[in-house]
Enzyme design. Structure first.
Site, PDB file in Angstrom:
ATOM      1  N   PHE A 139       0.849  -1.190   0.000  1.00  0.00           N
ATOM      2  CA  PHE A 139       0.000   0.000   0.000  1.00  0.00           C
ATOM      3  C   PHE A 139       0.879   1.232   0.000  1.00  0.00           C
ATOM      4  O   PHE A 139       1.746   1.391   0.866  1.00  0.00           O
ATOM      5  CB  PHE A 139      -0.928   0.024   1.219  1.00  0.00           C
ATOM      6  CG  PHE A 139      -1.873   1.195   1.195  1.00  0.00           C
ATOM      7  CD1 PHE A 139      -2.986   1.182   0.369  1.00  0.00           C
ATOM      8  CD2 PHE A 139      -1.638   2.317   1.971  1.00  0.00           C
ATOM      9  CE1 PHE A 139      -3.855   2.273   0.323  1.00  0.00           C
ATOM     10  CE2 PHE A 139      -2.501   3.413   1.926  1.00  0.00           C
ATOM     11  CZ  PHE A 139      -3.612   3.384   1.110  1.00  0.00           C
ATOM     12  N   ASP A 224       9.230   2.726   1.521  1.00  0.00           N
ATOM     13  CA  ASP A 224       8.049   3.412   2.045  1.00  0.00           C
ATOM     14  C   ASP A 224       7.974   3.104   3.537  1.00  0.00           C
ATOM     15  O   ASP A 224       7.497   2.054   3.946  1.00  0.00           O
ATOM     16  CB  ASP A 224       6.805   2.927   1.298  1.00  0.00           C
ATOM     17  CG  ASP A 224       5.525   3.582   1.816  1.00  0.00           C
ATOM     18  OD1 ASP A 224       5.553   4.139   2.929  1.00  0.00           O
ATOM     19  OD2 ASP A 224       4.498   3.509   1.107  1.00  0.00           O
ATOM     20  N   LYS A 253       2.566   9.444   8.387  1.00  0.00           N
ATOM     21  CA  LYS A 253       1.861   8.976   9.596  1.00  0.00           C
ATOM     22  C   LYS A 253       2.417   9.507  10.935  1.00  0.00           C
ATOM     23  O   LYS A 253       1.998  10.551  11.381  1.00  0.00           O
ATOM     24  CB  LYS A 253       1.787   7.452   9.585  1.00  0.00           C
ATOM     25  CG  LYS A 253       0.827   6.935   8.497  1.00  0.00           C
ATOM     26  CD  LYS A 253       0.323   5.542   8.751  1.00  0.00           C
ATOM     27  CE  LYS A 253      -0.892   5.212   7.906  1.00  0.00           C
ATOM     28  NZ  LYS A 253      -0.610   4.803   6.531  1.00  0.00           N
TER      29      LYS A 253
HETATM   30  C1  LIG Z   1      -0.828   5.093   5.147  1.00  0.00           C
HETATM   31  C2  LIG Z   1       0.193   4.730   4.175  1.00  0.00           C
HETATM   32  C3  LIG Z   1       0.348   5.442   2.973  1.00  0.00           C
HETATM   33  C4  LIG Z   1      -0.574   6.555   2.578  1.00  0.00           C
HETATM   34  O1  LIG Z   1      -0.542   7.639   3.451  1.00  0.00           O
HETATM   35  P1  LIG Z   1      -1.717   8.714   3.398  1.00  0.00           P
HETATM   36  O2  LIG Z   1      -1.288   9.761   4.380  1.00  0.00           O
HETATM   37  O3  LIG Z   1      -2.971   8.009   3.795  1.00  0.00           O
HETATM   38  O4  LIG Z   1      -1.802   9.243   2.018  1.00  0.00           O
HETATM   39  C5  LIG Z   1       1.361   5.058   2.131  1.00  0.00           C
HETATM   40  N1  LIG Z   1       2.183   4.049   2.430  1.00  0.00           N
HETATM   41  C6  LIG Z   1       2.067   3.347   3.577  1.00  0.00           C
HETATM   42  C7  LIG Z   1       3.020   2.245   3.873  1.00  0.00           C
HETATM   43  C8  LIG Z   1       1.059   3.657   4.483  1.00  0.00           C
HETATM   44  O5  LIG Z   1       0.920   2.939   5.596  1.00  0.00           O
END
Ligand SMILES: *Cc1c(COP(=O)(O)O)cnc(C)c1O
Length: 404
Positions: A139, A224, A253
């Protein structure tokens, strides 16, 4: 239009939400009105132990005095300058993040995780290559570029065609990486632990192999760390566990302690690819959110929170594993990012039962409950959680047997 519904109780606010909010999230579970530390309260005064932390966002819990003070003081002196001017907290935060990474590099600030990955996507394109690789189940966000990298066909399908071309490979499979990443590949993006896919931990050596493979093809390795970064796994960056140095690291986050911020850190040649006019955002590096992030980093450092996360995470995982509960298939994760894999697709029912016990958790996939409490959660709060969660598991199991 509000259909004439008024009031702020749980039911009234839920109906007001349904009257005016777009339905992209469905209707959220509960209105919350107050938070302190690892606890939150709903509109009717019910108390909950928050083991989701705004989805791994509230690193210092709710209403942490250091964040409140930093935000208040910054907003009272200079709240926003745009990117036509500069403010010291922005520069200081970039310096701090690079110092934590232990390398020279450059930072681009944004307002969310998706945007942090969009910046990485554009950096990838500026290499002159267009092919990208990411992992199935991964994700990376919901904007079109980030969604193209997100390896979840159900989320992508309504929005095809997405920017490409992106190859998705099975997560944790080194041979698949070796086959997919070629000298045409601009970037490989991976999560050190797949959060949204149910807290999936790759086999040891996976990130190191990804580093070797991308180095050989001149491909940027993008990690990420939006969910795993800023202490969530007991280290500033989860990839430190394998000693891997990526070309690009994305954060969001937990970084802002509840305020919206994303950061794209780039190193080496990747740090020089964004040139004037190539990218931007009005709020990029806003001094108030940067002040909040600095307060988060200072507090984690001063209060020894990384070690605390390691110990507390072990206590939590051990408490979930022993004694073994018949509904629990596996407990996995790192630090205070924990996935409780269940026998059967009962995560939503466990989530509901936990809420009835005053615990907020997240059914992240049909058979996995995710726990991501504030990093400041205490041993006592962990023990309180374990007692209630065990009861919720047993009630779910008993109800299933009754239904069968
Ligand atoms: C939450 C998340 C995102 C997206 O972040 P948003 O602030 O919701 O756009 C991208 N990568 C990872 C691994 C995440 O946990």
């Amino acid at each position: 239009m509000s259909d004439g519904i008024t009031g702020t109780g749980n039911a009234a606010l839920t109906r007001r939400w349904q009257g005016v909010m777009m339905d992209n999230f469905g209707t959220p579970r509960l209105p919350l009105v107050k938070g302190r530390g690892a606890w939150v309260w709903d509109a009717e005064g019910n108390e909950y132990l928050d083991f989701l932390g705004g989805i791994a966002v509230n690193a210092l819990g709710h209403a942490h005095p250091a964040v409140v003070r930093a935000v208040g003081e910054q907003l009272a002196s200079l709240g926003h300058v745009s990117n036509l001017f500069m403010a010291e907290p922005t520069v200081r935060l970039a310096e701090r993040l690079l110092q934590l990474a232990g390398r020279r590099g450059r930072v681009y600030f944004s307002n969310s995780g998706a945007e942090a990955n969009e910046a990485a996507f554009k950096i990838g394109r500026l290499t002159g290559r267009t092919h990208m690789v990411s992992a199935t189940g991964g994700f990376h966000g919901r904007t079109m570029g980030a969604l193209a990298l997100t390896g979840q066909p159900a989320k992508q399908r309504p929005f095809l065609p997405l920017p490409g071309e992106v190859s998705h490979v099975p997560y944790g499979d080194v041979e698949a990486l070796r086959a997919a990443v070629t000298p045409r590949t601009a970037l490989l993006v991976l999560e050190p632990v797949q959060g949204e896919n149910g807290v999936v931990v790759p086999p040891p050596g996976y990130l190191r192999a990804a580093r070797e493979i991308t180095a050989a093809t001149g491909t940027l390795l993008v990690l990420d760390e939006i969910q795993t970064g800023i202490g969530r796994t007991g280290r500033w960056f989860a990839a430190e566990a394998e000693g891997v140095e990526a070309d690009v690291v994305t954060l969001a986050k937990g970084l802002g302690g509840g305020l919206p911020i994303g950061a794209t850190l780039a190193f080496g040649a990747a740090a020089e690819l964004l040139t004037p006019g190539a990218h931007g955002s009005t709020f990029s590096g806003n001094p108030v959110v940067c002040a909040a992030a600095l307060a988060v980093l200072d507090t984690i450092e001063r209060a020894g929170i990384l070690d605390h996360v390691t110990w507390t995470g072990q206590r939590l995982r051990r408490g979930l594993e022993e004694p073994a509960h018949p509904l629990v298939r596996e407990v996995r994760g790192a630090g205070l990012l924990v996935g409780v894999a269940l026998h059967g697709e009962v995560a939503a029912r466990v989530q509901r039962a936990a809420q009835d016990h005053g615990l907020l958790v997240n059914a992240v996939t049909p058979d996995v409950v995710r726990l991501a409490p504030p990093l400041i959660v205490s041993d006592r709060e962990v023990d309180t959680f374990l007692t209630g969660f065990r009861a919720a598991l047993s009630e779910t199991l008993a109800a299933g047997l009754t239904a069968a």
